[in-house]
Design an enzyme around this catalytic site. Structure first.
Site, PDB file in Angstrom:
ATOM      1  N   THR A  29       0.840  -1.212   0.000  1.00 49.24           N
ATOM      2  CA  THR A  29       0.000   0.000   0.000  1.00 49.24           C
ATOM      3  C   THR A  29       0.867   1.250   0.000  1.00 49.24           C
ATOM      4  O   THR A  29       0.616   2.213  -0.752  1.00 49.24           O
ATOM      5  CB  THR A  29      -0.916   0.011   1.253  1.00 49.24           C
ATOM      6  OG1 THR A  29      -1.674  -1.173   1.243  1.00 49.24           O
ATOM      7  CG2 THR A  29      -1.832   1.208   1.274  1.00 49.24           C
ATOM      8  N   ASN A  43      -3.835 -12.456   2.404  1.00 48.26           N
ATOM      9  CA  ASN A  43      -3.620 -13.401   3.516  1.00 48.26           C
ATOM     10  C   ASN A  43      -4.917 -13.688   4.281  1.00 48.26           C
ATOM     11  O   ASN A  43      -5.120 -14.778   4.781  1.00 48.26           O
ATOM     12  CB  ASN A  43      -2.493 -12.976   4.471  1.00 48.26           C
ATOM     13  CG  ASN A  43      -2.349 -11.497   4.593  1.00 48.26           C
ATOM     14  OD1 ASN A  43      -3.267 -10.765   4.229  1.00 48.26           O
ATOM     15  ND2 ASN A  43      -1.220 -11.036   5.092  1.00 48.26           N
ATOM     16  N   CYS A  44      -5.824 -12.702   4.303  1.00 44.35           N
ATOM     17  CA  CYS A  44      -7.083 -12.903   5.040  1.00 44.35           C
ATOM     18  C   CYS A  44      -7.974 -13.936   4.343  1.00 44.35           C
ATOM     19  O   CYS A  44      -8.887 -14.482   4.954  1.00 44.35           O
ATOM     20  CB  CYS A  44      -7.836 -11.583   5.179  1.00 44.35           C
ATOM     21  SG  CYS A  44      -6.793 -10.272   5.835  1.00 44.35           S
ATOM     22  N   PRO A  75      14.786   8.792  12.752  1.00 43.05           N
ATOM     23  CA  PRO A  75      13.920   9.639  11.910  1.00 43.05           C
ATOM     24  C   PRO A  75      13.962   9.252  10.430  1.00 43.05           C
ATOM     25  O   PRO A  75      13.143   9.739   9.646  1.00 43.05           O
ATOM     26  CB  PRO A  75      14.476  11.052  12.118  1.00 43.05           C
ATOM     27  CG  PRO A  75      15.833  10.877  12.696  1.00 43.05           C
ATOM     28  CD  PRO A  75      15.863   9.550  13.384  1.00 43.05           C
TER      29      PRO A  75
HETATM   30  P1  FAD Z   1       2.168  -8.680   6.189  1.00 35.72           P
HETATM   31  O1  FAD Z   1       0.999  -8.443   5.357  1.00 35.72           O
HETATM   32  O2  FAD Z   1       2.244  -9.955   6.929  1.00 35.72           O
HETATM   33  O3  FAD Z   1       3.443  -8.533   5.285  1.00 35.72           O
HETATM   34  C1  FAD Z   1       4.725  -8.667   5.814  1.00 35.72           C
HETATM   35  C2  FAD Z   1       5.630  -9.227   4.746  1.00 35.72           C
HETATM   36  O4  FAD Z   1       6.952  -8.919   5.096  1.00 35.72           O
HETATM   37  C3  FAD Z   1       5.571 -10.738   4.634  1.00 35.72           C
HETATM   38  O5  FAD Z   1       5.145 -11.152   3.358  1.00 35.72           O
HETATM   39  C4  FAD Z   1       7.000 -11.192   4.886  1.00 35.72           C
HETATM   40  O6  FAD Z   1       7.394 -12.242   4.045  1.00 35.72           O
HETATM   41  C5  FAD Z   1       7.790  -9.955   4.600  1.00 35.72           C
HETATM   42  N1  FAD Z   1       9.058  -9.912   5.351  1.00 35.72           N
HETATM   43  C6  FAD Z   1       9.233 -10.081   6.673  1.00 35.72           C
HETATM   44  N2  FAD Z   1      10.543  -9.977   6.989  1.00 35.72           N
HETATM   45  C7  FAD Z   1      11.191  -9.700   5.836  1.00 35.72           C
HETATM   46  C8  FAD Z   1      12.541  -9.480   5.516  1.00 35.72           C
HETATM   47  N3  FAD Z   1      13.502  -9.507   6.437  1.00 35.72           N
HETATM   48  N4  FAD Z   1      12.847  -9.228   4.242  1.00 35.72           N
HETATM   49  C9  FAD Z   1      11.894  -9.203   3.269  1.00 35.72           C
HETATM   50  N5  FAD Z   1      10.632  -9.420   3.522  1.00 35.72           N
HETATM   51  C10 FAD Z   1      10.275  -9.660   4.784  1.00 35.72           C
HETATM   52  N6  FAD Z   1      -6.582  -9.147   9.406  1.00 35.72           N
HETATM   53  C11 FAD Z   1      -7.818  -8.606   9.340  1.00 35.72           C
HETATM   54  O7  FAD Z   1      -7.984  -7.426   9.623  1.00 35.72           O
HETATM   55  N7  FAD Z   1      -8.896  -9.361   8.949  1.00 35.72           N
HETATM   56  C12 FAD Z   1      -8.765 -10.658   8.613  1.00 35.72           C
HETATM   57  O8  FAD Z   1      -9.744 -11.312   8.265  1.00 35.72           O
HETATM   58  C13 FAD Z   1      -7.499 -11.248   8.689  1.00 35.72           C
HETATM   59  N8  FAD Z   1      -7.338 -12.550   8.389  1.00 35.72           N
HETATM   60  C14 FAD Z   1      -6.077 -13.078   8.391  1.00 35.72           C
HETATM   61  C15 FAD Z   1      -5.919 -14.404   8.046  1.00 35.72           C
HETATM   62  C16 FAD Z   1      -4.662 -14.958   8.034  1.00 35.72           C
HETATM   63  C17 FAD Z   1      -4.490 -16.400   7.680  1.00 35.72           C
HETATM   64  C18 FAD Z   1      -3.534 -14.183   8.377  1.00 35.72           C
HETATM   65  C19 FAD Z   1      -2.162 -14.767   8.356  1.00 35.72           C
HETATM   66  C20 FAD Z   1      -3.676 -12.848   8.737  1.00 35.72           C
HETATM   67  C21 FAD Z   1      -4.953 -12.295   8.750  1.00 35.72           C
HETATM   68  N9  FAD Z   1      -5.149 -10.975   9.110  1.00 35.72           N
HETATM   69  C22 FAD Z   1      -6.405 -10.436   9.090  1.00 35.72           C
HETATM   70  C23 FAD Z   1      -4.027 -10.122   9.544  1.00 35.72           C
HETATM   71  C24 FAD Z   1      -3.539  -9.267   8.397  1.00 35.72           C
HETATM   72  O9  FAD Z   1      -3.263 -10.084   7.310  1.00 35.72           O
HETATM   73  C25 FAD Z   1      -2.313  -8.529   8.848  1.00 35.72           C
HETATM   74  O10 FAD Z   1      -2.665  -7.697   9.923  1.00 35.72           O
HETATM   75  C26 FAD Z   1      -1.723  -7.692   7.762  1.00 35.72           C
HETATM   76  O11 FAD Z   1      -1.387  -8.463   6.658  1.00 35.72           O
HETATM   77  C27 FAD Z   1      -0.468  -6.973   8.290  1.00 35.72           C
HETATM   78  O12 FAD Z   1       0.187  -6.307   7.264  1.00 35.72           O
HETATM   79  P2  FAD Z   1       1.751  -6.084   7.319  1.00 35.72           P
HETATM   80  O13 FAD Z   1       2.128  -5.335   6.108  1.00 35.72           O
HETATM   81  O14 FAD Z   1       2.133  -5.535   8.617  1.00 35.72           O
HETATM   82  O15 FAD Z   1       2.357  -7.562   7.273  1.00 35.72           O
END
Ligand code: FAD
Length: 834
Positions: free
Chosen positions: A17, A44-45, A278
């Site tokens: 995003t 992922n959801c 920062p």
């Molecule tokens: P993510 O979307 O998890 O993305 C993080 C990414 O960073 C991962 O792909 C990972 O591979 C990558 N990464 C990590 N470390 C490194 C590194 N060192 N180098 C390169 N890449 C790296 N939330 C809801 O609100 N409603 C729902 O219904 C819901 N259902 C879900 C169902 C499942 C099965 C799961 C797993 C999660 C669900 N969630 C839900 C939670 C939601 O998906 C997360 O809150 C959201 O995706 C978080 O976004 P993020 O960008 O922080 O992390």
């Protein structure tokens, strides 16, 4: 000057995003995204729903690709590229590429959106490949491959959070026999215990075996089977284990780079989403962000906040002013036919943070009950003693989502409970009611704030001191017959005014009805009569949910028999079960197809469906079948209990598309229910004002009442004199009223005999004889009748005609018209004119 270069670690919710938004704001920036996995921006959801088969095509989970990000946004997305280290001094990251090559990439600004990873505590045996978790597409593929090896096998899901619950449901959809093990005493901790109880019972009804308050001690393998050993000593043999005990911020990189971490292990960020460096922003599940309406940082891993933060951080990097106003924790999940949702703080959080709060629970319907398909919704509201919203929860059928979203919006804008009542929400019968459940929540909370109604919660019932409290059930007879709380006193609301004297004034009265509405009227009535009285929040819906949940939990156990899987004693309540509660065996049933009567009770709220069943089955012949469709969730349990108690046979009970479909075979000697007894009522029209006839009337009335029959005495013309007070002030009357009042006997003591009255001598003789033979006097008989619950109804028309005022009548007399008499005669098997 060189273009600004932004590097993003993590290419899914927050990272993708942020990248897309940055490009929309600034064409000149260099944007590089590193993603460790092979997919970016996947859903992922949606993963659990592909396991269960609702999302049929895997490719639909892949929302974007590096090629698309390049073409559309000119973003350099590098998958299978793991960032190994952040060098803050040199402002560069060290990356391991797809072929194992390690290189550095510099940045002007770094965004960390590495998410959260599934918890895998050091439980013996956890390292086995058979213990699977679900975070990304490869995890999902592994689960599906393993599930395919044992179609319709057994599965254990460890953890009752959103992912665990969704996986349990989807494995059941896939044909698995699933046990869910949860360390806490409830699943779905964003909702409070009594709301979770509804969810637990619903899960059990769908065949999910729940082991609450249990933790896993070890995993081990026995051939292709996995043995899940619980701390209680029980062992579950299974084909598939999903570990979903929670996630933790993936903050190792940040920690090693020296960024400041918070109490939950996430990276601490400001309202500008900046870390302690920062040049590094941190967003999503890896960040501890400001809590909405709170001074402190909080950690709530959800997709909505991650996306919001992704957009905001891009705004800030592009030069816009931002303030992240905090995460509020709005969440929702589908649990079979239920929706479970919450926003803001729950009771546990409020207690933990020492925030004073009040709460109410209401149950309403998704839409007007006369329009097909209405489904029950139970809502809970938490608010400050000044009425400001703190949190809300919802469990129920369709329409929970929009109510929780309205409540989340109201909470975000600082609304009060009175403002909820004022909300003008869109209404037409298919969508809502003219008083939407959210409005009603506001009304009830307002009542509570103004002290109009005192509330107690389910704990007050379960922990009550029997000597100092009375649990009062004010529902209708059929509802009581179907089920009630043990030890409760039953007085239907319609009889409460007359029968209130049966309740002890020195004890606290805890009142419940189905969902709280009738109990509110009862509380108002009893309060004004001087009782110490409270309405049980959420009514029987919550009490029953808690009672059944606690009982089921007590009964849950391991059955180590054939097949090995855990089968708790209480767990065999899958919806297809055929019950034979009336005691008739299957062999007794006629083989020819029985005539079937159908009833559509959809949209009716309790007691509607059970009353429909009661009325429909009455004229049917033994062996005939009644098919009922209903949407009231409580009907599921009510109908089984009702059949048990009345001797009818519950042939089948199933849920389909949010409806409950039930088949009942009419029993031969159905036990008379209290409702049937109401059909055996006695009605007497007391026309005569003669002493002997009055005595006979009250003797019959008391006899019938003692047999448990409802009795109504309708006093008209001269019979009214029996009910007049013998003494006391006489209200102002017109001339005719004065004349009648003066000519007619004033009260029971002034009545004469129908024969041989002899100027009152005969009446005195009879009274003397009765006394000597130890027969109760007419006055004692009247008092007895009132105590026995006999209804004394004074004819309105006669009162008007003779100018008698209600104030001239003895206490405990209702005033009614002929309809009142006819109504009671219709439900009586004896009506007399005296
Ligand atoms: P993510 O979307 O998890 O993305 C993080 C990414 O960073 C991962 O792909 C990972 O591979 C990558 N990464 C990590 N470390 C490194 C590194 N060192 N180098 C390169 N890449 C790296 N939330 C809801 O609100 N409603 C729902 O219904 C819901 N259902 C879900 C169902 C499942 C099965 C799961 C797993 C999660 C669900 N969630 C839900 C939670 C939601 O998906 C997360 O809150 C959201 O995706 C978080 O976004 P993020 O960008 O922080 O992390």
């Amino acid at each position: 000057m060189a273009n600004k270069k932004v590097v993003i670690i993590g290419g899914v919710a927050g990272g993708a995003t942020a990248a897309a938004r940055l490009r929309r704001l600034d064409e000149s920036m260099e944007i590089v995204v590193f993603e460790r996995g092979e997919h970016i921006s996947f859903a992922n959801c949606g993963l659990p729903y592909h396991v269960g088969g609702s999302i049929k095509e895997r490719r639909k989970l892949l929302l974007s690709s590096p090629a698309m990000m390049k073409a559309r946004f000119n973003i350099d997305v590098r998958v299978q590229s793991e960032v190994l280290r952040i060098d803050r001094t040199a402002k560069a990251v060290e990356v391991k590429g797809p072929n194992g090559e390690v290189y550095r990439e510099s940045y002007d600004h770094l965004i960390v959106s590495t998410g959260a990873s599934p918890l895998r505590p050091p439980i013996p045996g956890i390292e086995s490949d058979a213990i699977l978790s679900l975070r990304n597409i490869p995890d999902m593929d592994r689960i599906i491959a393993k599930a395919d090896q044992t179609p319709n096998g057994r599965a254990v899901v460890v953890g009752g959070g959103f992912i665990g619950v969704e996986m349990a449901e989807n494995l059941i959809e896939r044909g698995f026999d699933v046990t869910l093990v949860e360390a806490a005493d409830q699943v779905m901790t964003p909702v409070d215990r009594e709301m979770a109880a509804i969810v637990h019972n619903h899960m059990r009804e769908h065949g999910l075996k729940l082991r609450l308050g249990e933790t896993v001690a070890a995993f081990s393998q026995d051939g292709t089977e996995t043995l899940v050993q619980l701390k209680s000593g029980d062992v579950i043999r299974t084909d598939l284990v999903i570990l979903a005990i929670g996630v933790r911020p993936e903050s190792k990189l940040a920690k090693e780079a020296g960024l400041e971490l918070g109490a939950r292990g996430g990276v601490k960020v400001s309202a500008q989403l900046l870390s302690s460096d920062p040049d590094i922003s941190v967003i999503g599940d890896v960040a501890e962000v400001p809590g909405f309406g709170s001074e402190s940082l909080t950690w709530i891993p959800l997709a909505g906040p991650a996306n919001r933060q992704g957009r905001l951080v891009a705004d800030r990097i592009a030069g816009l002013e931002i303030t992240y106003t905090g995460v509020q924790g709005s969440s929702i999940a589908k649990v079979f036919d239920l929706t479970v949702a919450a926003t803001g703080k729950n009771e546990a959080a409020l207690k933990r943070e020492g925030i004073p709060y009040l709460s109410v629970v209401t149950t309403g319907n998704s839409n007007a009950t006369y329009y097909p398909g209405a489904q029950q919704l139970t809502l809970k509201l938490l608010f400050t003693p000044a009425g400001k919203l703190l949190g809300a929860q919802g469990v129920g059928g369709k329409g929970i989502d929009k109510r929780i979203d309205v409540l989340a919006t109201a909470l975000r804008f600082g609304a009060t409970v009175d403002q909820l009542a004022e909300l003008e929400l869109a209404y037409a019968p298919p969508f809502s009611s003219a008083k939407d459940p959210v409005n009603i929540l506001g009304y009830v909370a307002g009542n509570k704030l103004r002290g109009e109604s005192r509330f107690a919660d389910w704990r007050a019932v379960f922990d009550r001191d029997l000597a100092s409290t009375v649990l009062l059930d004010v529902r209708e007879i059929a509802e009581w017959e179907a089920d009630h709380m043990e030890g409760a006193t039953h007085i239907p609301l319609g009889e409460l005014r007359e029968r209130a004297a049966e309740l002890p004034k020195e004890r606290e009265i805890l009142v419940y009805c189905a969902v709280g509405q009738r109990a509110h009227t009862a509380v108002r009535m009893l309060k004004q009569m001087g009782y110490n009285v409270a309405n049980i929040k959420g009514g029987f819906r919550i009490l029953k949910a808690m009672r059944d949940d606690l009982a089921a939990r007590k009964g849950a156990s391991i059955d180590g028999g054939a097949g090995g899987g855990m089968t708790g004693r209480n767990q065999d309540d899958r919806p297809t079960a055929t019950r034979n509660p009336g005691g008739k065996s299957g062999e007794d049933l006629p083989e020819v197809p029985a005539r079937t009567v159908t009833v559509d009770a959809c949209g009716l709220q309790c007691p509607g469906p059970i009353m429909e069943v009661y009325n429909a089955i009455k004229p049917m012949q033994e062996g005939e079948v009644l098919e009922v469709t209903a949407t009231d969730a409580g009907f599921w349990g009510d109908v089984a209990a009702w059949c048990d108690r009345t001797g009818h046979q519950l042939l089948s009970r199933e849920r389909k598309d949010g409806q409950i479909l039930v088949k009942i075979r009419k029993g031969q000697k159905a036990a008379p229910t209290a409702a049937d007894k109401a059909e055996q009522g006695k009605t007497m029209v007391v026309f005569s004002g003669d002493l002997d006839k009055a005595i006979a009337t009250f003797i019959i009335a008391n006899g019938a009442a003692a047999m448990g029959r409802p009795v109504t005495l309708f006093f008209t013309f001269w019979g009214l004199n029996i009910l007049r007070k013998p003494t006391g002030p006489v209200p102002v009357k017109d001339l005719m009223g004065k004349l009648f009042g003066w000519m007619m006997p004033r009260g029971s003591t002034a009545l004469g005999l129908s024969r041989m009255n002899m100027g009152g001598m005969g009446a005195k003789l009879i009274r003397h004889l009765m006394q000597s033979k130890n027969v109760a006097s007419l006055e004692e008989l009247i008092e007895q009748a009132k105590r026995n619950g006999v209804r004394l109804v004074a004819c309105q028309m006669t009162l008007d005609l003779m100018g008698i005022k209600p104030a001239e009548l003895i206490d405990g007399v209702e005033v009614g018209g002929v309809a009142s008499m006819l109504a009671s005669a219709e439900s009586s098997d004896m009506a007399m004119f005296i």
